[in-house]
Design a protein around this motif. Structure first.
Motif: not given
Length: 67
Positions: A15-18, A53, A44, A46
């Motif tokens: 996941c690029s957000d977390c 993801r 998270c 996202a």
């Protein structure tokens, strides 16, 4: 890798957000009457706490035209 199961060629997408750290425990900074730390678990938004993801498909609304 040993064993009868072959290694997979695809890797999980982090996941690029977390960055894969999908869940954290946060303390409120104090203890309750019984002496336990007061904590909550935050996931998270996202990836919903999985850390991975799926590949996102581009929609036509995501395309930008350079002017």
């Amino acid at each position: 890798m040993t064993g009868s199961t072959p290694a997979t060629t695809t890797s999980a997408r982090i996941c690029s957000d977390c960055d894969g750290f999908a869940s954290v425990k946060v303390t409120f900074g104090g203890r309750d009457r019984r002496g336990h730390l007061r904590i909550i678990t935050a996931h998270c938004p996202a990836c919903h706490g999985t850390g991975t993801r799926t590949a996102r498909q581009l929609r036509t609304s995501d395309w930008r035209v350079a002017a």
